[in-house]
Design an enzyme around this catalytic site. Structure first.
Site, short mmCIF file in Angstrom:
data_model
loop_
_atom_site.label_atom_id
_atom_site.label_comp_id
_atom_site.label_asym_id
_atom_site.label_seq_id
_atom_site.Cartn_x
_atom_site.Cartn_y
_atom_site.Cartn_z
N ARG A 167 0.61 -1.15 0.03
CA ARG A 167 0.05 -0.06 0.05
C ARG A 167 0.87 1.04 -0.25
NH1 ARG A 167 -4.18 0.98 4.51
NH2 ARG A 167 -2.46 1.29 6.04
N THR B 280 -0.53 7.76 -1.12
CA THR B 280 -1.69 7.58 -2.03
C THR B 280 -2.69 6.60 -1.24
OG1 THR B 280 -1.23 6.10 -3.26
CG2 THR B 280 -0.46 8.00 -4.12
N ASP C 54 0.77 -2.65 12.66
CA ASP C 54 1.07 -3.15 11.34
C ASP C 54 1.57 -4.64 11.19
OD1 ASP C 54 2.75 -1.73 8.63
OD2 ASP C 54 2.87 -3.94 9.04
N ASP D 207 4.83 -5.90 9.78
CA ASP D 207 6.01 -5.57 10.95
C ASP D 207 6.02 -6.40 12.13
OD1 ASP D 207 6.62 -3.54 8.96
OD2 ASP D 207 6.13 -1.76 10.36
C1 PRP Z 1 -1.16 -4.44 4.79
C2 PRP Z 1 -2.04 -5.48 4.93
C3 PRP Z 1 -2.84 -5.50 3.64
C4 PRP Z 1 -3.05 -3.90 3.24
C5 PRP Z 1 -4.31 -3.63 4.01
O1 PRP Z 1 -0.10 -4.44 3.96
O2 PRP Z 1 -1.13 -6.76 5.09
O3 PRP Z 1 -2.20 -5.90 2.59
O4 PRP Z 1 -2.16 -3.31 4.21
O5 PRP Z 1 -4.68 -2.18 3.67
P1 PRP Z 1 -5.62 -1.77 2.58
O6 PRP Z 1 -7.12 -2.64 2.97
O7 PRP Z 1 -6.19 -0.53 3.04
O8 PRP Z 1 -5.21 -2.01 1.48
P2 PRP Z 1 1.17 -3.50 3.56
O9 PRP Z 1 0.56 -2.58 2.63
O10 PRP Z 1 1.40 -2.79 4.82
O11 PRP Z 1 2.41 -4.24 3.03
P3 PRP Z 1 3.15 -5.49 3.73
O12 PRP Z 1 2.11 -6.63 3.84
O13 PRP Z 1 4.27 -5.59 2.93
O14 PRP Z 1 3.51 -5.07 5.09
N1 URA Z 2 -2.09 -2.87 7.39
C1 URA Z 2 -1.93 -3.25 8.47
O1 URA Z 2 -0.86 -3.89 8.73
N2 URA Z 2 -2.47 -2.74 9.88
C2 URA Z 2 -3.66 -2.02 9.77
O2 URA Z 2 -4.34 -1.68 10.62
C3 URA Z 2 -3.83 -1.34 8.33
C4 URA Z 2 -3.27 -1.85 7.30
#
Ligand code: PRP
Ligand code: URA
Length: 209
Positions: A104, A108, A200, A203
């Site tokens: 994400r 944006t 997160d 993380d």
């Molecule tokens: C997080 C999560 C989802 C997304 C959810 O991933 O694991 O994929 O955000 O958010 P949304 O519903 O608003 O799209 P992130 O983009 O942080 O990537 P990561 O899994 O690499 O940490």
């Molecule tokens: N992605 C995450 O990992 N946590 C949130 O709360 C939203 C998006």
């Protein structure tokens, strides 16, 4: 309209409460996500077709039922979806595992695709799309669109925690996709984090910042 299944079994609620705790470390967080994912499989697969088979027990022949050969694909959204793969694949060991890479964009908040590898016959499979967090729904909706563009139309979305905004987006953009969640949370903050949520997920799962 998508059907939302909230799998709030006491064991799932208990384990999720520990995951939410900010003092829970990476090792325990990862183990709990594994365990909850395994528990969720029970409901996610409830409508799998079965067929009659004959089995000979040590005492008698009997007619019983077994799965009728539906093929399943497990598709984690990278990164955090990876944390749900072990639990699910341990109960569906014949499933093939694909991967969709999305992150994400922090400015944006729009999903950016960076990887996709699916089973060759993905369009013939029931696909379980995995991501612990359904926040705005942008990532999941983009991933579902991605799968549909490749001819896959039998998709279930499996999340740990969902925000109402994310559910509404999937219902609007992909009304054919049913959603399975361990908990429905309250709302998104200004950075599109789920509140109360668990922070997160990627993380906490991988110990990065
Ligand atoms: C997080 C999560 C989802 C997304 C959810 O991933 O694991 O994929 O955000 O958010 P949304 O519903 O608003 O799209 P992130 O983009 O942080 O990537 P990561 O899994 O690499 O940490
Ligand atoms: N992605 C995450 O990992 N946590 C949130 O709360 C939203 C998006």
């Amino acid at each position: 309209m998508s059907k939302v299944h909230v799998l709030n079994h006491p064991l799932i609620q208990h384990k999720l409460s520990i995951m939410r705790d900010k003092n829970t470390g990476t090792k325990e967080f990862r183990e709990l996500l594994d365990e909850i994912s395994m528990l969720m499989v029970y409901e996610v697969t409830r409508d799998l077709p079965t067929e009659e088979v004959e089995v000979e027990t040590p005492l008698a022949k009997m007619k019983t039922r077994s799965l009728s050969g539906i093929s399943i694909g497990i598709v984690p959204i990278l990164r955090a979806g990876l944390g749900m793969v072990n639990g699910i694949s341990s109960l569906i060991p014949n499933a093939k595992i694909g991967h969709i890479g999305l992150y994400r964009d922090p400015e944006t908040l729009e999903p950016v695709e960076y990887y996709c590898k699916l089973p060759l016959d993905a369009e013939q499979r029931l696909l379980l799309l995995l991501d612990p967090m359904l926040a705005t729904g942008g990532s999941a909706s983009a991933a579902i669109g991605f799968l549909k563009n490749r001819g896959c139309h039998n998709i279930k979305l499996v999340n740990l925690i969902a925000a109402p905004e994310g559910v509404a987006r999937i219902e609007k953009e992909h009304p054919d996709v049913n959603i399975y969640v361990a908990a429905m949370d309250e709302y998104l903050d200004e950075h599109a984090y789920i509140l109360p949520g668990l922070g997160d997920a990627g993380d906490r799962l991988f110990g990065t910042k």
